[in-house]
Design a protein around this motif. Structure first.
Motif: not given
Length: 359
Positions: A8-12, A22-30, A56-59, A63-70
């Motif tokens: 759910l991309i909890v940012h806590a 940071s927000t960027a690091d949390r997304f990298r973790e996902v 921070i899972s509003s979009s 996120v899934l498009s980035h995962i799709a590319a990898l």
């Protein structure tokens, strides 16, 4: 049986150090967790959709498009898409695009969503959110299946012979209906012959099992073959080690952190102790044998063919998290795959290769 890892991309703040990434690091973790899920052999990876703190899972389509590319194999789930908050035309455009970029690996789990802050942000009321959810889904279905659509919805402008692009890759996409406490979402799933995904996280098994039974009853009521009804289910937590005592001892601070997190959100925890949590919730804590036994006990009530685990380490260390997921794939998943049937459809991508990252 198939297995998903979801976030759910909890940012806590970190439950151990108190430091918030940071927000960027949390997304990298996902992204790293999605790559780990594919590496270890999970069948799907899901990203939630929430529009309020501490998420921070509003979009999810981004996120899934980035995962799709990898990635190349793992199916990509929304967990969940809150159609009651969205314009179904715009949602269709995003997800049809993602479906092409991923090579036909997209699956949606829809739900009306919850949370007062989300509703206020999108001017949705508790009174109309169910109607919005049903209307948005019905229009979404029409657009996905038809080259031109004419419709007069209540909650968005009318469409007259509208063409919406791009046309989808999957014909049609599979849509699951997320269900936690209400019969409305269950009935909508049964009406359209869609699979059901039970949240199965917050409470003991009884209310979820009741809704699954209701789904199967309504499925037959709408004239569908009972053998075609498919159910997925969540889990409240997962941690396994060879020794159950070690698993419980390691997971205790994770549970204590979760209690504090729930109370911070203003929630009254259903399970006040770890022992009660392990006994009465859907949490899979213990040895591989104990995990297998519990999934079987839940399967007796649900008949589910898909199970999700949390993708995030949470209060576990990265090493503990990875070792536990590796143990799941080596000792737990093979037994459950043997004992519990898969959903009755093809799981592989529609295309062998997704759209390439570089031309």
């Amino acid at each position: 049986m198939k297995f998903l890892a979801i976030t759910l991309i909890v940012h806590a703040p970190d439950p151990v150090t108190g430091v918030q990434k940071s927000t960027a690091d949390r997304f990298r973790e996902v992204i790293d967790n999605a790559l780990l899920a594919e590496e270890l052999g999970f069948d799907g990876f899901g990203v939630g959709e929430r529009h309020e703190r501490p998420f921070i899972s509003s979009s999810p389509p981004v996120v899934l498009s980035h995962i799709a590319a990898l990635t190349s194999r793992i199916r990509l789930f929304t967990a969940v898409t809150t159609l009651s908050l969205l314009d179904p035309v715009r949602a269709y455009e995003d997800y049809a695009t993602l479906d092409h970029l991923s090579g036909g690996r997209l699956e949606l789990i829809i739900r009306k969503g919850n949370g007062a802050a989300q509703r206020e942000l999108f001017h949705v009321t508790p009174e109309d959110q169910w109607d919005r959810n049903a209307e948005s889904y019905e229009l979404f279905r029409q657009i996905w299946r038809n080259d031109k659509v004419t419709a007069s919805p209540r909650f968005r402008p009318a469409l007259e012979g509208a063409e919406v692009w791009p046309r989808p890759l999957q014909q049609p996409i599979r849509v699951w209906h997320g269900s936690a406490t209400s019969k409305e979402s269950v009935d909508l799933a049964a009406k359209y012959g869609d699979p059901l995904f039970s949240a199965n996280v917050t409470n003991p098994i009884e209310p979820y099992a009741e809704l699954v039974r209701y789904y199967r009853e309504r499925w037959v009521h709408y004239g569908h073959d009972p053998a075609d009804a498919v159910v997925g289910a969540g889990s409240a937590g997962y941690y396994a080690t060879r020794n159950s005592q070690e698993a419980i001892a390691t997971y205790r601070p994770v549970f204590e952190w979760s209690l504090g997190f729930q109370r911070k959100l203003g929630l009254d925890p259903v399970f006040a102790t770890l022992e009660d949590f392990i006994e009465r919730s859907s949490a899979l804590i213990g040895s591989p044998e104990q995990v297998i036994d519990k999934v079987h006990r839940y399967h007796q009530q649900f008949g589910h063919r898909v199970l999700h685990l949390h993708a995030d380490a949470g209060a576990l260390t990265d090493a503990q998290h990875r070792e536990s997921l590796e143990l799941f794939q080596s000792d737990v998943a093979p037994v459950l795959r043997r004992d519990i049937p898969d959903p009755p459809w093809e799981w592989d991508p529609v295309l062998a290769d997704p759209v390439p990252v570089h031309a």
